[in-house]
Scaffold this motif. Structure first.
Motif, PDB file in Angstrom:
ATOM      1  N   ALA A   1      38.188  32.876  47.623  1.00 35.17           N
ATOM      2  CA  ALA A   1      37.578  33.309  48.888  1.00 35.17           C
ATOM      3  C   ALA A   1      36.052  33.271  48.909  1.00 35.17           C
ATOM      4  N   VAL A   2      35.469  32.554  47.958  1.00 32.37           N
ATOM      5  CA  VAL A   2      34.010  32.440  47.993  1.00 32.37           C
ATOM      6  C   VAL A   2      33.593  31.413  49.057  1.00 32.37           C
TER       7      VAL A   2
ATOM      8  N   ARG B   1      35.231  38.992  52.394  1.00 28.83           N
ATOM      9  CA  ARG B   1      35.795  37.700  52.801  1.00 28.83           C
ATOM     10  C   ARG B   1      37.264  37.590  52.420  1.00 28.83           C
ATOM     11  N   LEU B   2      37.548  38.055  51.215  1.00 26.89           N
ATOM     12  CA  LEU B   2      38.924  37.983  50.745  1.00 26.89           C
ATOM     13  C   LEU B   2      39.836  38.811  51.651  1.00 26.89           C
TER      14      LEU B   2
ATOM     15  N   THR C   1      45.011  36.443  54.291  1.00 26.35           N
ATOM     16  CA  THR C   1      46.097  35.543  53.877  1.00 26.35           C
ATOM     17  C   THR C   1      46.863  36.072  52.665  1.00 26.35           C
ATOM     18  N   GLU C   2      46.428  37.193  52.098  1.00 27.80           N
ATOM     19  CA  GLU C   2      47.096  37.707  50.890  1.00 27.80           C
ATOM     20  C   GLU C   2      47.592  39.139  51.121  1.00 27.80           C
ATOM     21  N   THR C   3      48.647  39.493  50.425  1.00 23.76           N
ATOM     22  CA  THR C   3      49.110  40.885  50.446  1.00 23.76           C
ATOM     23  C   THR C   3      48.131  41.720  49.610  1.00 23.76           C
ATOM     24  N   GLU C   4      48.216  43.053  49.737  1.00 23.51           N
ATOM     25  CA  GLU C   4      47.327  43.920  48.958  1.00 23.51           C
ATOM     26  C   GLU C   4      47.541  43.687  47.464  1.00 23.51           C
ATOM     27  N   GLU C   5      48.786  43.484  47.074  1.00 24.46           N
ATOM     28  CA  GLU C   5      49.090  43.251  45.653  1.00 24.46           C
ATOM     29  C   GLU C   5      48.403  41.967  45.169  1.00 24.46           C
ATOM     30  N   GLU C   6      48.494  40.930  46.003  1.00 28.25           N
ATOM     31  CA  GLU C   6      47.881  39.641  45.652  1.00 28.25           C
ATOM     32  C   GLU C   6      46.351  39.768  45.633  1.00 28.25           C
ATOM     33  N   ILE C   7      45.809  40.553  46.573  1.00 26.19           N
ATOM     34  CA  ILE C   7      44.354  40.770  46.590  1.00 26.19           C
ATOM     35  C   ILE C   7      43.914  41.411  45.275  1.00 26.19           C
TER      36      ILE C   7
END
Ligand SMILES: Nc1ncnc2c1ncn2[C@@H]1O[C@H](COP(=O)(O)OP(=O)(O)OP(=O)(O)O)[C@@H](O)[C@H]1O
Length: 206
Positions: free
Chosen positions: A25-26, A147-148, A153-159
């Motif tokens: 996400a950069v 940004r992330l 596009t990601e779940t909290e777990e994936e984040i």
């Protein structure tokens, strides 16, 4: 209004490789997608076709969208050192093979959006094509997290998983600055795209 002057680059007789590194996400894909919309880069870059063990979706074509292979085939290729990087994501394996890369390099420059391990393995492979290693940095850690999260596009777990990876990667980036030919801070997108396009032009006409 000033006319826009566009310099068209000649297709290169000696294709080159541009490697992008940077935490999730950069803005790596945002940067290269913006750059490649510019007319001077039309048809200048290709992307190598990855291997995957995931099943093809109905509209996907083997050899074009992916090289679809079985777990066993993938493992054999991995054991044989065929991949410059490979990973497992949601149970499926994905890899970028040296062969697929060489295929694109027959006619075009290649842009590779890799993790740092892929970049290291590419450099170690000492391919004959010239390579430019570009590190994309966030302006601040807070901006990167925003940004992330905002991308959505990601779940909290994936984040959380990506944040942990980003910490490790940033360690590598901080302690291996000499590995990269250039660093771009993606603060204001327009200036970052400008910087990146200038770099690409300078590199591929060499
Ligand atoms: N300079 C910028 N200022 C603000 N937002 C930005 C900037 N550059 C990119 N973004 C936004 O940040 C988010 C992440 O960008 P992008 O998906 O391009 O990152 P990435 O590095 O390719 O991520 P990944 O490695 O996870 O695929 C997107 O929502 C994008 O619109």
């Amino acid at each position: 209004m000033q006319p826009t002057i566009v310099t068209y680059l000649k297709p290169s007789s000696s294709p080159k490789i541009v490697v992008l590194n940077g935490v999730t996400a950069v803005g790596k894909s945002t940067l290269f997608k913006n750059a490649f919309q510019r007319p001077q880069f039309k048809d200048m870059f290709g992307f190598s076709v990855s291997h995957t063990t995931r099943k093809p979706r109905f509209n996907e074509v083997d050899g074009i969208d992916y090289h679809f292979v079985s777990e066993e085939e993938f493992e054999e290729l991995a054991q044989a050192g065929a991949f410059l990087e490979h990973t497992r994501n949601h149970g499926n394996r994905y890899g970028t093979s040296f062969k697929a890369l060489e295929e694109v390099l027959k006619t075009k420059n290649v842009l590779l959006d890799l993790d740092y391990k892929g970049a290291v393995s590419l450099k170690q492979a000492q391919l004959k094509q010239k390579q430019l290693y570009v590190l994309i940095r966030p302006p601040t850690w807070e901006a990167f997290i925003e940004r992330l999260r905002k991308r959505g596009t990601e779940t909290e777990e994936e984040i959380q998983r990506r944040l942990q990876t980003a910490v490790q990667e940033t360690d590598f980036f901080d302690s291996n600055r000499g590995f990269y030919d250039v660093e771009i801070v993606n603060h204001m997108l327009d200036s970052a795209v400008e910087h990146f396009c200038g770099l690409l032009e300078g590199f591929i006409v060499q």
